[in-house]
Design a protein around this motif. Structure first.
Motif, PDB file in Angstrom:
ATOM      1  N   ASN A 113       0.815  -1.219   0.000  1.00  0.00           N
ATOM      2  CA  ASN A 113       0.000   0.000   0.000  1.00  0.00           C
ATOM      3  C   ASN A 113       0.847   1.266   0.000  1.00  0.00           C
ATOM      4  O   ASN A 113       0.570   2.220   0.729  1.00  0.00           O
ATOM      5  CB  ASN A 113      -0.966   0.008   1.196  1.00  0.00           C
ATOM      6  N   CYS A 114       1.845   1.293  -0.846  1.00  0.00           N
ATOM      7  CA  CYS A 114       2.753   2.441  -0.883  1.00  0.00           C
ATOM      8  C   CYS A 114       2.182   3.621  -1.666  1.00  0.00           C
ATOM      9  O   CYS A 114       2.737   4.706  -1.634  1.00  0.00           O
ATOM     10  CB  CYS A 114       4.101   2.023  -1.454  1.00  0.00           C
ATOM     11  N   ASP A 115       1.087   3.410  -2.391  1.00  0.00           N
ATOM     12  CA  ASP A 115       0.386   4.465  -3.124  1.00  0.00           C
ATOM     13  C   ASP A 115       1.074   4.957  -4.395  1.00  0.00           C
ATOM     14  O   ASP A 115       0.633   5.943  -4.970  1.00  0.00           O
ATOM     15  CB  ASP A 115       0.117   5.688  -2.231  1.00  0.00           C
ATOM     16  N   VAL A 116       2.121   4.309  -4.873  1.00  0.00           N
ATOM     17  CA  VAL A 116       2.805   4.843  -6.055  1.00  0.00           C
ATOM     18  C   VAL A 116       2.188   4.381  -7.375  1.00  0.00           C
ATOM     19  O   VAL A 116       2.325   5.061  -8.386  1.00  0.00           O
ATOM     20  CB  VAL A 116       4.326   4.560  -6.053  1.00  0.00           C
ATOM     21  N   CYS A 117       1.497   3.259  -7.389  1.00  0.00           N
ATOM     22  CA  CYS A 117       0.958   2.745  -8.652  1.00  0.00           C
ATOM     23  C   CYS A 117      -0.301   3.475  -9.106  1.00  0.00           C
ATOM     24  O   CYS A 117      -0.478   3.719 -10.303  1.00  0.00           O
ATOM     25  CB  CYS A 117       0.681   1.246  -8.558  1.00  0.00           C
ATOM     26  N   GLU A 118      -1.174   3.807  -8.197  1.00  0.00           N
ATOM     27  CA  GLU A 118      -2.466   4.391  -8.562  1.00  0.00           C
ATOM     28  C   GLU A 118      -2.351   5.628  -9.444  1.00  0.00           C
ATOM     29  O   GLU A 118      -2.985   5.697 -10.498  1.00  0.00           O
ATOM     30  CB  GLU A 118      -3.289   4.697  -7.314  1.00  0.00           C
ATOM     31  N   PRO A 119      -1.548   6.623  -9.080  1.00  0.00           N
ATOM     32  CA  PRO A 119      -1.476   7.816  -9.943  1.00  0.00           C
ATOM     33  C   PRO A 119      -0.772   7.578 -11.278  1.00  0.00           C
ATOM     34  O   PRO A 119      -0.915   8.385 -12.199  1.00  0.00           O
ATOM     35  CB  PRO A 119      -0.716   8.829  -9.095  1.00  0.00           C
ATOM     36  N   GLU A 120      -0.050   6.483 -11.415  1.00  0.00           N
ATOM     37  CA  GLU A 120       0.667   6.191 -12.664  1.00  0.00           C
ATOM     38  C   GLU A 120      -0.227   5.579 -13.726  1.00  0.00           C
ATOM     39  O   GLU A 120       0.125   5.572 -14.906  1.00  0.00           O
ATOM     40  CB  GLU A 120       1.843   5.253 -12.390  1.00  0.00           C
ATOM     41  N   CYS A 121      -1.390   5.061 -13.346  1.00  0.00           N
ATOM     42  CA  CYS A 121      -2.256   4.358 -14.296  1.00  0.00           C
ATOM     43  C   CYS A 121      -3.017   5.352 -15.169  1.00  0.00           C
ATOM     44  O   CYS A 121      -3.871   6.096 -14.679  1.00  0.00           O
ATOM     45  CB  CYS A 121      -3.236   3.460 -13.559  1.00  0.00           C
ATOM     46  N   PRO A 122      -2.761   5.360 -16.484  1.00  0.00           N
ATOM     47  CA  PRO A 122      -3.437   6.314 -17.363  1.00  0.00           C
ATOM     48  C   PRO A 122      -4.914   5.994 -17.586  1.00  0.00           C
ATOM     49  O   PRO A 122      -5.672   6.842 -18.037  1.00  0.00           O
ATOM     50  CB  PRO A 122      -2.655   6.207 -18.672  1.00  0.00           C
ATOM     51  N   ASN A 123      -5.324   4.769 -17.257  1.00  0.00           N
ATOM     52  CA  ASN A 123      -6.717   4.362 -17.456  1.00  0.00           C
ATOM     53  C   ASN A 123      -7.543   4.388 -16.169  1.00  0.00           C
ATOM     54  O   ASN A 123      -8.687   3.970 -16.181  1.00  0.00           O
ATOM     55  CB  ASN A 123      -6.774   2.946 -18.048  1.00  0.00           C
ATOM     56  N   GLU A 124      -6.932   4.832 -15.091  1.00  0.00           N
ATOM     57  CA  GLU A 124      -7.599   4.859 -13.776  1.00  0.00           C
ATOM     58  C   GLU A 124      -8.149   3.484 -13.417  1.00  0.00           C
ATOM     59  O   GLU A 124      -9.249   3.352 -12.883  1.00  0.00           O
ATOM     60  CB  GLU A 124      -8.678   5.930 -13.750  1.00  0.00           C
ATOM     61  N   ALA A 125      -7.360   2.440 -13.697  1.00  0.00           N
ATOM     62  CA  ALA A 125      -7.776   1.067 -13.417  1.00  0.00           C
ATOM     63  C   ALA A 125      -7.400   0.624 -12.006  1.00  0.00           C
ATOM     64  O   ALA A 125      -7.896  -0.392 -11.534  1.00  0.00           O
ATOM     65  CB  ALA A 125      -7.140   0.116 -14.425  1.00  0.00           C
ATOM     66  N   ILE A 126      -6.544   1.383 -11.329  1.00  0.00           N
ATOM     67  CA  ILE A 126      -6.072   0.994 -10.003  1.00  0.00           C
ATOM     68  C   ILE A 126      -6.798   1.809  -8.945  1.00  0.00           C
ATOM     69  O   ILE A 126      -6.911   3.029  -9.047  1.00  0.00           O
ATOM     70  CB  ILE A 126      -4.549   1.203  -9.880  1.00  0.00           C
ATOM     71  N   SER A 127      -7.268   1.089  -7.914  1.00  0.00           N
ATOM     72  CA  SER A 127      -7.941   1.774  -6.803  1.00  0.00           C
ATOM     73  C   SER A 127      -7.646   1.037  -5.504  1.00  0.00           C
ATOM     74  O   SER A 127      -7.210  -0.119  -5.512  1.00  0.00           O
ATOM     75  CB  SER A 127      -9.453   1.833  -7.047  1.00  0.00           C
ATOM     76  N   GLN A 128      -7.912   1.709  -4.411  1.00  0.00           N
ATOM     77  CA  GLN A 128      -7.700   1.101  -3.101  1.00  0.00           C
ATOM     78  C   GLN A 128      -8.805   0.093  -2.845  1.00  0.00           C
ATOM     79  O   GLN A 128      -9.979   0.422  -2.918  1.00  0.00           O
ATOM     80  CB  GLN A 128      -7.707   2.173  -2.005  1.00  0.00           C
ATOM     81  N   GLY A 129      -8.431  -1.142  -2.566  1.00  0.00           N
ATOM     82  CA  GLY A 129      -9.394  -2.185  -2.229  1.00  0.00           C
ATOM     83  C   GLY A 129      -9.575  -2.241  -0.725  1.00  0.00           C
ATOM     84  O   GLY A 129      -9.164  -1.332  -0.002  1.00  0.00           O
TER      85      GLY A 129
END
Length: 81
Positions: free
Chosen positions: A11-27
């Motif tokens: 849960n380091c939070d670095v992947c979410e803002p990198e996704c250009p399709n907004e496919a990553i979210s906190q589960g």
């Protein structure tokens, strides 16, 4: 093929803002990838950006969502239309 995040996620939070399709979210416990929005960055970048920034290498291909390069491009075109 879409990507997935394993339970090794910290849960380091670095992947979410990198996704250009907004496919990553906190589960509920870790970040998750929506396979309907994940194109492995096809159409945006040469390599999946989430994999590039993940410090624990916990973002493999999801064997339950296998797609060809052409299918990923088609998904990208639908998402960005």
């Amino acid at each position: 093929m879409a990507l997935m995040i394993t339970d090794e996620c910290i849960n380091c939070d670095v992947c979410e803002p990198e996704c250009p399709n907004e496919a990553i979210s906190q589960g509920d416990e870790i970040y998750v990838i929506d396979p309907d929005r994940c194109t492995e960055c096809v159409g945006h970048y040469d390599e999946p950006q989430c994999q590039q920034v993940c410090p624990v290498d916990c973002i493999p291909h999801d064997p339950e969502h296998q797609e060809s390069e052409a299918q990923l491009m088609e998904k990208y075109e639908q998402i960005t239309a």
